[in-house]
Design a protein around this motif. Structure first.
Motif, PDB file in Angstrom:
ATOM      1  N   SER A  19       0.832  -1.202   0.000  1.00 36.92           N
ATOM      2  CA  SER A  19       0.000   0.000   0.000  1.00 36.92           C
ATOM      3  C   SER A  19       0.870   1.256   0.000  1.00 36.92           C
ATOM      4  N   ALA A  20       1.948   1.228   0.793  1.00 39.88           N
ATOM      5  CA  ALA A  20       2.850   2.383   0.852  1.00 39.88           C
ATOM      6  C   ALA A  20       3.522   2.620  -0.495  1.00 39.88           C
ATOM      7  N   VAL A  21       3.893   1.530  -1.176  1.00 38.40           N
ATOM      8  CA  VAL A  21       4.498   1.650  -2.508  1.00 38.40           C
ATOM      9  C   VAL A  21       3.505   2.306  -3.467  1.00 38.40           C
ATOM     10  N   THR A  22       2.247   1.858  -3.430  1.00 41.72           N
ATOM     11  CA  THR A  22       1.206   2.401  -4.306  1.00 41.72           C
ATOM     12  C   THR A  22       0.986   3.894  -4.064  1.00 41.72           C
ATOM     13  N   ARG A  23       1.057   4.290  -2.775  1.00 40.98           N
ATOM     14  CA  ARG A  23       0.829   5.702  -2.432  1.00 40.98           C
ATOM     15  C   ARG A  23       2.057   6.564  -2.677  1.00 40.98           C
ATOM     16  N   GLY A  24       3.192   5.943  -2.984  1.00 43.57           N
ATOM     17  CA  GLY A  24       4.413   6.713  -3.202  1.00 43.57           C
ATOM     18  C   GLY A  24       5.050   7.191  -1.915  1.00 43.57           C
ATOM     19  N   GLN A  25       4.752   6.500  -0.800  1.00 44.43           N
ATOM     20  CA  GLN A  25       5.323   6.872   0.497  1.00 44.43           C
ATOM     21  C   GLN A  25       6.831   6.586   0.490  1.00 44.43           C
ATOM     22  N   ARG A  26       7.602   7.419   1.182  1.00 48.10           N
ATOM     23  CA  ARG A  26       9.052   7.228   1.258  1.00 48.10           C
ATOM     24  C   ARG A  26       9.514   7.408   2.702  1.00 48.10           C
ATOM     25  N   TYR A  27      10.517   6.619   3.071  1.00 49.94           N
ATOM     26  CA  TYR A  27      11.054   6.663   4.433  1.00 49.94           C
ATOM     27  C   TYR A  27      12.568   6.829   4.407  1.00 49.94           C
ATOM     28  N   ASP A  28      13.085   7.391   5.492  1.00 52.64           N
ATOM     29  CA  ASP A  28      14.534   7.526   5.655  1.00 52.64           C
ATOM     30  C   ASP A  28      15.143   6.293   6.311  1.00 52.64           C
ATOM     31  N   LEU A  29      14.325   5.584   7.100  1.00 57.80           N
ATOM     32  CA  LEU A  29      14.823   4.444   7.865  1.00 57.80           C
ATOM     33  C   LEU A  29      13.695   3.429   8.036  1.00 57.80           C
ATOM     34  N   ILE A  30      14.002   2.168   7.727  1.00 56.25           N
ATOM     35  CA  ILE A  30      13.019   1.087   7.880  1.00 56.25           C
ATOM     36  C   ILE A  30      13.618   0.014   8.786  1.00 56.25           C
ATOM     37  N   PHE A  31      12.861  -0.360   9.821  1.00 53.00           N
ATOM     38  CA  PHE A  31      13.273  -1.447  10.708  1.00 53.00           C
ATOM     39  C   PHE A  31      12.568  -2.730  10.284  1.00 53.00           C
ATOM     40  N   LEU A  32      13.349  -3.789  10.089  1.00 52.18           N
ATOM     41  CA  LEU A  32      12.802  -5.104   9.765  1.00 52.18           C
ATOM     42  C   LEU A  32      13.310  -6.110  10.799  1.00 52.18           C
ATOM     43  N   ASP A  33      12.479  -6.419  11.765  1.00 48.01           N
ATOM     44  CA  ASP A  33      12.819  -7.425  12.776  1.00 48.01           C
ATOM     45  C   ASP A  33      11.691  -8.445  12.815  1.00 48.01           C
ATOM     46  N   PRO A  34      11.559  -9.233  11.732  1.00 46.37           N
ATOM     47  CA  PRO A  34      10.409 -10.145  11.623  1.00 46.37           C
ATOM     48  C   PRO A  34      10.645 -11.455  12.373  1.00 46.37           C
ATOM     49  N   PRO A  35       9.583 -12.255  12.535  1.00 44.06           N
ATOM     50  CA  PRO A  35       9.782 -13.614  13.051  1.00 44.06           C
ATOM     51  C   PRO A  35      10.742 -14.378  12.134  1.00 44.06           C
ATOM     52  N   TYR A  36      11.649 -15.143  12.737  1.00 41.90           N
ATOM     53  CA  TYR A  36      12.636 -15.869  11.934  1.00 41.90           C
ATOM     54  C   TYR A  36      11.973 -17.072  11.242  1.00 41.90           C
ATOM     55  N   GLN A  37      12.688 -17.622  10.274  1.00 40.32           N
ATOM     56  CA  GLN A  37      12.271 -18.835   9.558  1.00 40.32           C
ATOM     57  C   GLN A  37      10.907 -18.702   8.875  1.00 40.32           C
ATOM     58  N   GLN A  38      10.524 -17.495   8.525  1.00 37.81           N
ATOM     59  CA  GLN A  38       9.258 -17.337   7.812  1.00 37.81           C
ATOM     60  C   GLN A  38       9.426 -16.566   6.501  1.00 37.81           C
ATOM     61  N   SER A  39      10.652 -16.394   6.070  1.00 40.63           N
ATOM     62  CA  SER A  39      10.960 -15.773   4.771  1.00 40.63           C
ATOM     63  C   SER A  39      10.460 -14.338   4.654  1.00 40.63           C
ATOM     64  N   PHE A  40      10.221 -13.668   5.783  1.00 40.74           N
ATOM     65  CA  PHE A  40       9.725 -12.296   5.712  1.00 40.74           C
ATOM     66  C   PHE A  40      10.744 -11.353   5.081  1.00 40.74           C
ATOM     67  N   LEU A  41      12.028 -11.530   5.406  1.00 40.32           N
ATOM     68  CA  LEU A  41      13.029 -10.642   4.809  1.00 40.32           C
ATOM     69  C   LEU A  41      13.065 -10.797   3.301  1.00 40.32           C
ATOM     70  N   GLU A  42      12.956 -12.032   2.829  1.00 37.83           N
ATOM     71  CA  GLU A  42      12.992 -12.280   1.380  1.00 37.83           C
ATOM     72  C   GLU A  42      11.850 -11.566   0.675  1.00 37.83           C
ATOM     73  N   ARG A  43      10.711 -11.422   1.362  1.00 44.34           N
ATOM     74  CA  ARG A  43       9.534 -10.818   0.740  1.00 44.34           C
ATOM     75  C   ARG A  43       9.443  -9.312   0.955  1.00 44.34           C
TER      76      ARG A  43
END
Length: 215
Positions: free
Chosen positions: A134-158
């Motif tokens: 949704s953020a991509v569609t709206r053209g939203q932009r960030y300076d910093l993104i935190f990605l601390d997802p549950p492990y072993q669920q391929s969230f980083l890959e996606r």
């Protein structure tokens, strides 16, 4: 006749405690809310970024941003305890958007926001991938993104490929995983192809990384 030893007093019956319990807590490391404790919901098995790791990571980020937090627009995609997002807000980030899919988590984050009077924080319950798309569609932009997802669920890959269009020029991604993201030349997976790892370290079983888009 010898006296019988006094019987031990009966243990009081356990009273059931309703609602999630706080097994432990983490603390905000720096900024206006320094040393403020953040409770961790044990019932949900949250895995907050340890204080020592967070201190190192924010030193990295601070160096990359030359200490400038006032203009930072931040996205904390798997907010959990809120340790990363509230840390950024404490240091004066212009805005911090915290996302989590769990209602109990977002309710607690709202309570913390109210307690801190954190006007620069927005909290939303939602699916991480749906929020990113949704953020991509709206053209939203960030300076910093935190990605601390549950492990072993391929969230980083996606999520990392979507982050390439969400970062402003010179933006950063902080990512934690159960595996190192550093690979030998030519062996990195396709979903890492657009990323340069600026800093990386390991604490226990946690690998943590600071990334930026390749030029």
């Amino acid at each position: 006749m010898p006296k019988k030893p006094a019987s031990k007093p009966a243990k009081p019956a356990k009273v059931p405690v309703h609602g999630p319990q706080h097994a432990n807590q983490v603390r905000i490391i720096g900024g206006q809310w320094k040393r403020t404790p953040l409770p961790v919901l044990t019932a949900l098995g949250l895995r907050p970024t340890p204080d020592r790791v967070r201190e190192t990571a924010f030193n990295w980020i601070n160096h990359q941003r030359d200490g400038d937090w006032a203009s930072a627009q931040v996205l904390d995609l798997f907010a959990g305890s809120g340790a990363l997002g509230f840390e950024a807000a404490s240091r004066g980030a212009q805005s911090v958007t915290m996302i989590d899919s769990n209602t109990q988590v977002t309710r607690q984050l709202d309570d913390i926001k109210t307690k801190l009077k954190a006007d620069n924080v927005s909290i939303m319950r939602g699916d991480a991938l749906a929020v990113l798309q949704s953020a991509v569609t709206r053209g939203q932009r960030y300076d910093l993104i935190f990605l601390d997802p549950p492990y072993q669920q391929s969230f980083l890959e996606r999520t990392l490929p979507l982050c390439t269009t969400l970062l402003k020029e010179g933006g950063l991604v902080y990512a934690e995983s159960g595996l190192a993201l550093e690979f030998a030349e030519g062996e990195a997976p396709e979903w890492l192809a657009d990323w340069e790892i600026i800093r990386a370290d390991k604490a226990g079983m946690v690998f943590y990384h600071l990334l930026k888009r390749k030029a």
